[in-house]
Design a protein around this motif. Structure first.
Motif, PDB file in Angstrom:
ATOM      1  N   ILE A  13      34.043  11.232  54.334  1.00 56.71           N
ATOM      2  CA  ILE A  13      33.738  11.863  55.575  1.00 56.71           C
ATOM      3  C   ILE A  13      32.562  10.871  55.940  1.00 56.71           C
ATOM      4  O   ILE A  13      32.622  10.607  57.153  1.00 56.71           O
ATOM      5  CB  ILE A  13      33.216  13.285  55.218  1.00 56.71           C
ATOM      6  N   TYR A  51      44.886  15.767  44.387  1.00 57.06           N
ATOM      7  CA  TYR A  51      43.997  16.577  45.139  1.00 57.06           C
ATOM      8  C   TYR A  51      42.292  15.961  45.039  1.00 57.06           C
ATOM      9  O   TYR A  51      42.087  15.751  43.952  1.00 57.06           O
ATOM     10  CB  TYR A  51      43.967  18.202  44.590  1.00 57.06           C
ATOM     11  N   PHE A  69      31.081  24.155  54.845  1.00 56.28           N
ATOM     12  CA  PHE A  69      32.446  24.188  54.001  1.00 56.28           C
ATOM     13  C   PHE A  69      33.295  25.102  54.678  1.00 56.28           C
ATOM     14  O   PHE A  69      32.969  26.263  55.037  1.00 56.28           O
ATOM     15  CB  PHE A  69      32.337  24.640  52.430  1.00 56.28           C
ATOM     16  N   LEU A  96      27.122  17.828  57.988  1.00 59.76           N
ATOM     17  CA  LEU A  96      28.445  17.474  57.289  1.00 59.76           C
ATOM     18  C   LEU A  96      29.363  18.445  57.294  1.00 59.76           C
ATOM     19  O   LEU A  96      29.088  19.392  56.477  1.00 59.76           O
ATOM     20  CB  LEU A  96      27.991  16.628  56.034  1.00 59.76           C
ATOM     21  N   LEU A  97      30.521  18.128  57.686  1.00 56.32           N
ATOM     22  CA  LEU A  97      31.598  19.392  57.896  1.00 56.32           C
ATOM     23  C   LEU A  97      32.462  18.772  56.756  1.00 56.32           C
ATOM     24  O   LEU A  97      33.402  17.788  56.874  1.00 56.32           O
ATOM     25  CB  LEU A  97      32.007  19.569  59.009  1.00 56.32           C
ATOM     26  N   VAL A  98      32.968  19.595  55.751  1.00 61.67           N
ATOM     27  CA  VAL A  98      33.855  19.420  54.866  1.00 61.67           C
ATOM     28  C   VAL A  98      34.903  20.392  54.947  1.00 61.67           C
ATOM     29  O   VAL A  98      35.005  21.606  54.478  1.00 61.67           O
ATOM     30  CB  VAL A  98      33.294  19.516  53.226  1.00 61.67           C
ATOM     31  N   CYS A  99      36.243  20.140  55.465  1.00 58.25           N
ATOM     32  CA  CYS A  99      37.307  21.000  55.628  1.00 58.25           C
ATOM     33  C   CYS A  99      37.923  21.163  54.317  1.00 58.25           C
ATOM     34  O   CYS A  99      37.841  20.336  53.212  1.00 58.25           O
ATOM     35  CB  CYS A  99      38.152  20.713  56.601  1.00 58.25           C
ATOM     36  N   GLU A 100      39.227  22.103  54.228  1.00 60.86           N
ATOM     37  CA  GLU A 100      40.223  22.149  53.348  1.00 60.86           C
ATOM     38  C   GLU A 100      39.261  22.259  51.780  1.00 60.86           C
ATOM     39  O   GLU A 100      39.859  21.897  50.886  1.00 60.86           O
ATOM     40  CB  GLU A 100      41.059  21.032  53.239  1.00 60.86           C
ATOM     41  N   THR A 101      38.306  22.928  51.918  1.00 62.63           N
ATOM     42  CA  THR A 101      37.836  23.306  50.782  1.00 62.63           C
ATOM     43  C   THR A 101      37.221  24.533  50.767  1.00 62.63           C
ATOM     44  O   THR A 101      36.369  25.107  51.675  1.00 62.63           O
ATOM     45  CB  THR A 101      36.359  22.365  50.651  1.00 62.63           C
TER      46      THR A 101
END
Ligand SMILES: Cc1cc2nc3c(=O)[nH]c(=O)nc-3n(C[C@H](O)[C@H](O)[C@H](O)COP(=O)(O)OP(=O)(O)OC[C@H]3O[C@@H](n4cnc5c(N)ncnc54)[C@H](O)[C@@H]3O)c2cc1C
Lengths: 271, 432
Positions: free
Chosen positions: A202, A192, B35, B125-130
């Motif tokens: 990103i 993970y 997030f 800034l886009l942080v997915c799955e978090t």
């Protein structure tokens, strides 16, 4: 040490349907994922990196959006990656694909020599399991398939020992580096991503190589370089399975087994 | 790996509220990180639904040219159902089929992704799955968030919580108690696919036009209602009910959904369609009375997490856009002044109070309580309307005058005229 992982973007097989009339795959609207086997190859590479120290580079061939899978790999700990993307590559079969990838790996090696190439056992959208060995033979290096784990690696002697899953057991093989491994799913569990690496991934801008960036004979690429022709795709016909219920009151396992064998013979299923 | 840098603003949740906040802050040049726990923005979200466009159009002019919208809603039908009968009151206008449109049906999995992408294009800034697991507090001031990932703490001058109706972060931070079962409802929805021409014939639509329906009489007296929206090639059918009512009556949401789908007045709308998606989501029910304190040191709350929604008008997502935007603007102002304390961020509260959002919320603050106190509204009234009108329309040889009298007598048996007058009066009072 330099490791290269070949990572393919594939349609999520659980959502692909076959058009029953045209016999083609309906890919529209199907989400793309990283080929699951390749992800285990990546994890194996990352474990080697953790243990022995290495630079892990990703190689992907595909459309421009395939940068997604490289970013995912970087989020897990890969150091860098390259996307090979060019119309000249469209329609490549396993022969042409392995040629293009091998040439790209050669080019990657000019910058820093490659010691291990890791591929998944196969891609879930073709199931051929030919590309990995194809790359290996073109690079003229050792190839070990169906790897379920790397036992040890000797950086000085440039050898590694792997376990291969065969039908009748596990084979332990020592190979000289450079070597190409194709990795099974049982090899490991995928990690993970930690947050700092995820954020870096990103922001990471994936370099894209076109046909002109790699030394290629275009006649061996794309449709031109692909002798394989897909004539038709169809789901395996549903077999009518007859269910036989065996009712009896015996409880001795040996007797139950015998009864079952008798029934199977009766049904003519044993040659 | 290098430590994570500090941000000006952390936004929790990439729903309409979070993306609007991130968009305005990023446009003003702030360093913004969002997030989102889902695989992508919208992957976990659902609503009826209609997105009323006024707010989004202010942020992204002519949004309909690029946003994934389904149908421009030109008709609102109120559909009062009982037994084999239904009374319809409908308002249709071609004006809503013209720019700037009044609202579109949208599917959140596509829309939220598009909206978040606008914030990313502006520099967020886009942080997915978090998943954000908790807020990091320092002497009562919010200084960052703790995520579910390894090395996952991130710091910022300010945090906007836009986590939606479940609001676990603000609850855990002690900003409000666990929502009571009459403060929140559950919404269930099926997306039912059918050929485009079938859908358009069925609802009398051409081109991009669509209708929305509010259906009363099928929630067995529970506070809530049934909704139906037309999308391009699907129909969204579902209901919302207060959690307290569902629990008290021991209903399973699935069973109620099945009953609704097979109702003789509803079934023809979805006939031949196939369900391609089934989703459930929480929804704030009480409006104004549940709204917690929204401005804290280093912390603002926006959207459903602020319990800002309007049961009467069915608005939520557009309010989320507005509150998110105002929160984002307050952070921009706080940065300019170098003051992220509650005082420095208070322009958010002032802007909310001055906007339609709080004005409407205050105006309708008694509405949910009124509905909850009058189960007849959800059940008996549709029945009375249908019986009275059906009786009146039936040609059976009875003189109409005598008939009206008899029908009224029937109505009175079920509810006294005084009772009806009282309900109407009280209803008028709570929204006036
Ligand atoms: C059945 C139903 C029908 C509705 N119909 C309509 C309608 O027709 N029109 C209308 O305008 N409104 C409607 N609403 C209301 C509307 O959906 C909400 O008001 C709106 O979605 C609120 O937006 P938001 O951004 O505040 O929250 P949400 O849309 O809930 O977004 C919150 C986001 O935060 C993410 N998140 C949550 N917790 C965390 C965490 N800890 N870490 C990281 N990410 C997190 C979620 O995944 C989600 O993406 C309806 C609601 C329901 C349930």
């Amino acid at each position: 040490m330099r490791l290269v992982v070949c990572l393919k973007q594939v349609p999520d097989a659980s959502e692909v349907k076959i058009d029953p009339i045209k016999g083609t795959m309906v890919r529209a609207g199907v989400p793309s994922i990283a080929n699951p086997y390749d992800m285990h190859a990546l994890e194996e590479a990352l474990r080697l990196k953790d243990k022995y120290g290495a630079r892990v580079s990703i190689l992907t061939m595909g459309p421009p959006q395939a940068t997604d899978v490289i970013k995912r790999a970087v989020s897990l700990g890969a150091d860098d990656g390259v996307l090979l993307s060019d119309r000249a590559f469209a329609g490549s079969d396993t022969l042409a694909t392995s040629y293009i990838l091998a040439q790209a790996i050669r080019k990657m090696g000019e910058e820093e020599p490659v010691d291990v190439v890791l591929c998944g056992k196969m891609a879930i959208d073709g199931d051929t399991a030919q590309v990995g060995p194809g790359i290996g033979s073109r690079l003229d290096c050792a190839v070990t398939t169906y790897v379920v784990g790397v036992r040890s690696l000797d950086k000085d002697k440039k050898t590694l020992v792997v376990e291969r899953r065969l039908e009748r057991g596990v084979e332990v093989v020592e190979a000289d580096m450079p070597v190409l491994l194709t990795v099974n799913k049982e090899a490991n569990e995928i990690r993970y991503a930690a947050l700092p690496a995820l954020i870096e991934s990103i922001k990471y801008e994936v370099p894209v190589w076109t046909a002109g960036d790699v030394q290629l004979d275009l006649a061996q690429c794309g449709l031109k370089g692909s002798p394989t022709q897909v004539k038709k795709i169809f789901p395996p016909p549903q077999k009518d399975i007859e269910t036989v219920m065996v009712t009896d009151t015996i409880s001795d396992p040996a007797q139950i087994a015998k009864l079952l064998v008798d029934k199977i013979e009766e049904a003519g299923m044993l040659a | 790996m290098a430590a994570i840098e500090k941000y000006d603003l952390i936004v929790v949740g990439a729903g309409p509220a979070g993306s609007a906040a991130a968009l305005v802050a990023a446009r003003a040049g702030l360093k913004v990180i969002i997030f989102e726990r889902g695989e992508f923005p919208g992957s976990k979200n659902m609503f009826g639904g209609v997105l009323f466009g006024h707010e989004i159009n202010e942020l992204i002019p002519n949004y309909w040219e690029t946003a994934p919208v389904e149908r421009a809603l030109i008709e609102e039908r109120y559909f009062l159902v009982s037994g084999n009968s239904a009374t319809t009151i409908a308002m249709r206008t071609k004006d809503f089929a013209e720019p700037p449109y009044n609202g579109f049906s949208v599917l959140r999995a596509r829309f939220d992704k598009w909206f978040a992408d606008q914030a990313v294009e502006a520099g967020a800034l886009l942080v997915c799955e978090t998943l954000v697991e908790s807020l990091i507090m320092d002497h009562g001031k919010c200084v960052g968030v703790k995520t579910g990932r390894a090395d996952g703490d991130v710091y910022a001058d300010c945090v906007i919580v836009a986590e939606g109706a479940n609001s676990l972060l603000t609850r855990d931070a002690g900003i409000h108690a666990e929502w009571k079962t009459n403060e929140v409802g559950v919404g269930v929805k099926e997306l039912i696919k059918m050929p485009k021409d079938v859908l358009e014939n069925r609802f009398n639509l051409t081109g991009q036009e669509g209708v929305s329906m509010r259906i009363l009489g099928l929630t067995k007296g529970m506070t809530g209602g049934v909704f139906l929206y037309t999308n391009k090639e699907t129909v969204s059918l579902g209901f919302v009910a207060m959690i307290e009512d569902l629990a008290a009556r021991g209903f399973k949401p699935n069973d109620l959904m099945e009953e609704i789908k097979s109702n003789p007045m509803i079934a023809p709308f979805i006939e031949g369609g196939s369900t391609v998606e089934y989703t459930a989501h929480m929804v704030p029910e009480q409006g104004y009375k549940s709204v917690p304190r929204l401005v804290h040191d280093g912390l603002l709350i926006a959207g459903d997490a602020a319990m800002i929604s309007n049961l009467l008008t069915g608005e939520g997502a557009n309010l989320a856009v507005t509150t998110g935007r105002l929160a984002g603007e307050a952070v921009v102002a706080a940065k300019a002044a170098g003051d992220y304390s509650a005082l420095g961020l208070y322009s958010y509260q002032n802007a909310l109070d001055a906007s339609y959002v709080m004005k409407d919320l205050k105006q309708f603050k008694g509405f949910a309580g009124y509905l909850h106190g009058n189960p007849d509204l959800m059940d008996l009234y549709p029945q009375l309307a249908n019986e009275f009108l059906k009786g009146l329309l039936t040609a059976d040889g009875t003189p109409r005058g005598a008939k009206a009298k008899a029908l009224l007598a029937e109505v009175k048996k079920k509810k006294s005229l005084f009772g009806i007058a009282k309900d109407l009066w009280r209803g008028w009072r709570v929204i006036k």
